[in-house]
Design a protein around this motif. Sequence first.
Motif, PDB file in Angstrom:
ATOM      1  N   SER A 205       0.878  -1.138  -0.110  1.00  0.00           N
ATOM      2  CA  SER A 205       0.029   0.007   0.005  1.00  0.00           C
ATOM      3  C   SER A 205       0.834   1.245  -0.247  1.00  0.00           C
ATOM      4  O   SER A 205       0.233   2.345   0.059  1.00  0.00           O
ATOM      5  N   ASP A 206       2.318   1.091  -0.041  1.00  0.00           N
ATOM      6  CA  ASP A 206       3.039   2.308   0.004  1.00  0.00           C
ATOM      7  C   ASP A 206       3.446   2.691  -1.571  1.00  0.00           C
ATOM      8  O   ASP A 206       4.333   3.401  -1.667  1.00  0.00           O
ATOM      9  N   LEU A 207       3.009   1.784  -2.463  1.00  0.00           N
ATOM     10  CA  LEU A 207       3.438   2.180  -3.663  1.00  0.00           C
ATOM     11  C   LEU A 207       2.967   3.530  -4.356  1.00  0.00           C
ATOM     12  O   LEU A 207       1.546   3.666  -3.785  1.00  0.00           O
ATOM     13  N   THR A 208       3.516   4.202  -5.089  1.00  0.00           N
ATOM     14  CA  THR A 208       2.963   5.724  -5.325  1.00  0.00           C
ATOM     15  C   THR A 208       1.900   5.486  -6.691  1.00  0.00           C
ATOM     16  O   THR A 208       1.992   4.479  -7.331  1.00  0.00           O
ATOM     17  N   LEU A 209       1.382   6.474  -6.958  1.00  0.00           N
ATOM     18  CA  LEU A 209       0.555   6.370  -8.206  1.00  0.00           C
ATOM     19  C   LEU A 209       1.136   5.998  -9.569  1.00  0.00           C
ATOM     20  O   LEU A 209       0.913   5.383 -10.483  1.00  0.00           O
ATOM     21  N   ASP A 210       2.574   6.720  -9.491  1.00  0.00           N
ATOM     22  CA  ASP A 210       3.437   6.178 -10.764  1.00  0.00           C
ATOM     23  C   ASP A 210       3.842   4.952 -10.772  1.00  0.00           C
ATOM     24  O   ASP A 210       3.878   4.289 -11.807  1.00  0.00           O
ATOM     25  N   HIS A 211       4.131   4.128  -9.485  1.00  0.00           N
ATOM     26  CA  HIS A 211       4.314   2.767  -9.645  1.00  0.00           C
ATOM     27  C   HIS A 211       3.025   2.059 -10.257  1.00  0.00           C
ATOM     28  O   HIS A 211       3.498   1.110 -10.764  1.00  0.00           O
ATOM     29  N   LEU A 212       1.834   2.607  -9.809  1.00  0.00           N
ATOM     30  CA  LEU A 212       0.716   1.684 -10.361  1.00  0.00           C
ATOM     31  C   LEU A 212       0.923   1.618 -11.950  1.00  0.00           C
ATOM     32  O   LEU A 212       0.590   0.716 -12.637  1.00  0.00           O
ATOM     33  N   THR A 213       0.885   3.170 -12.430  1.00  0.00           N
ATOM     34  CA  THR A 213       1.156   3.324 -13.850  1.00  0.00           C
ATOM     35  C   THR A 213       2.111   2.372 -14.611  1.00  0.00           C
ATOM     36  O   THR A 213       1.989   1.746 -15.593  1.00  0.00           O
ATOM     37  N   GLU A 214       3.267   2.299 -13.909  1.00  0.00           N
ATOM     38  CA  GLU A 214       4.300   1.551 -14.555  1.00  0.00           C
ATOM     39  C   GLU A 214       4.073   0.132 -14.728  1.00  0.00           C
ATOM     40  O   GLU A 214       4.379  -0.565 -15.515  1.00  0.00           O
ATOM     41  N   ILE A 215       3.294  -0.414 -13.455  1.00  0.00           N
ATOM     42  CA  ILE A 215       2.940  -1.808 -13.426  1.00  0.00           C
ATOM     43  C   ILE A 215       1.894  -1.983 -14.699  1.00  0.00           C
ATOM     44  O   ILE A 215       2.068  -3.007 -15.333  1.00  0.00           O
ATOM     45  N   ARG A 216       1.201  -1.076 -14.803  1.00  0.00           N
ATOM     46  CA  ARG A 216      -0.202  -1.132 -15.948  1.00  0.00           C
ATOM     47  C   ARG A 216       0.483  -0.953 -17.230  1.00  0.00           C
ATOM     48  O   ARG A 216      -0.147  -1.456 -18.238  1.00  0.00           O
ATOM     49  N   ARG A 217       1.684  -0.660 -17.472  1.00  0.00           N
ATOM     50  CA  ARG A 217       2.389  -0.667 -18.729  1.00  0.00           C
ATOM     51  C   ARG A 217       2.629  -1.911 -19.198  1.00  0.00           C
ATOM     52  O   ARG A 217       3.082  -2.547 -20.410  1.00  0.00           O
TER      53      ARG A 217
END
Length: 322
Positions: A205-217
Amino acid sequence: MTPPSAPRRPGADALARIGHPSPGPDPADASPHTFPDGGTWRTEIPSVEGPEALAVVLKESARLDVPVHRVSQGSGVWMLTDAEITDMVESCAARDVELCLFTGPRGTWDIGAGTRTDSGGAGLRARGHDALAGCVEDALRATALGVRCLLVADEGVLWTLHRLRASGALPADTTFKLSALTGPVNPAAYAVYERLGADSLNVPSDLTLDHLTEIRRVSGAPMDMYVEAPDDLGGYVRMYEVAELIRRGAPLYLKFGLSRSPGIYPYGAQLRDTALATARERVRRGRLALDLLARHGADGGMSPLGTRLPGELRRFPVPEGD
């Protein structure tokens, strides 16, 4: 499914009036993925440790009008009797709620000293052949009793269970959910776990919003994320980010945990009052998060209740003969 809507950023209009405009969302960082039904988010109530806690969750979710797609249990299949599992399977089926039970032996309860060190050793992983076999036994027993979602905290257990699913030893519609305590923290790791057989993956739960976008790529596999994390996962409370978590992380399970709450694993009757009180409060936390989404105009896009499958995912080839 309710149609997705353009979210309003918290406080945006009021801040703009006094010269503090809010930055607009960048369309390039939105997730391009959805669940097979077209939805972008589902809900999960975690730490539902037995039939009594499940009854509390179902009653409270009806009272507060909190849609529940999935409930999960953390103590493990081995901490429940056949009658208790059957009771939970039947109660969930009656309400079209998915039931997810944890596979059993794990390092944090083993005799190995490594998990007691400051480094945490190998964490929740299954130590040795016997622990792996115990997780397999749990999976066989739970699916024979009607459970179709299993929580896994070890990559070897995950790959083994995926091979058993591919061979027909486990039902083809069984899904595997990766534990928050072994969740991937970068895109490459996320993609590897998907290929090992994970159907939804808890991320810290400490992943940033940018981290989520990176995963979704790199992956469209469903993501599980605590909107509020228990203390042993950091105790983070990210309710005001729910709309952005969905926009950047879809398809996403919103998990409603509790900070400032004692641990209840492995659960037993000595923890009954705590387990029932926290089960009730987790549903209330869900209501708070859903109210925030509604106030921000971002409550569209929920998957229909009763949906559970993740859609087509990428896998490593299973060796011939398995």
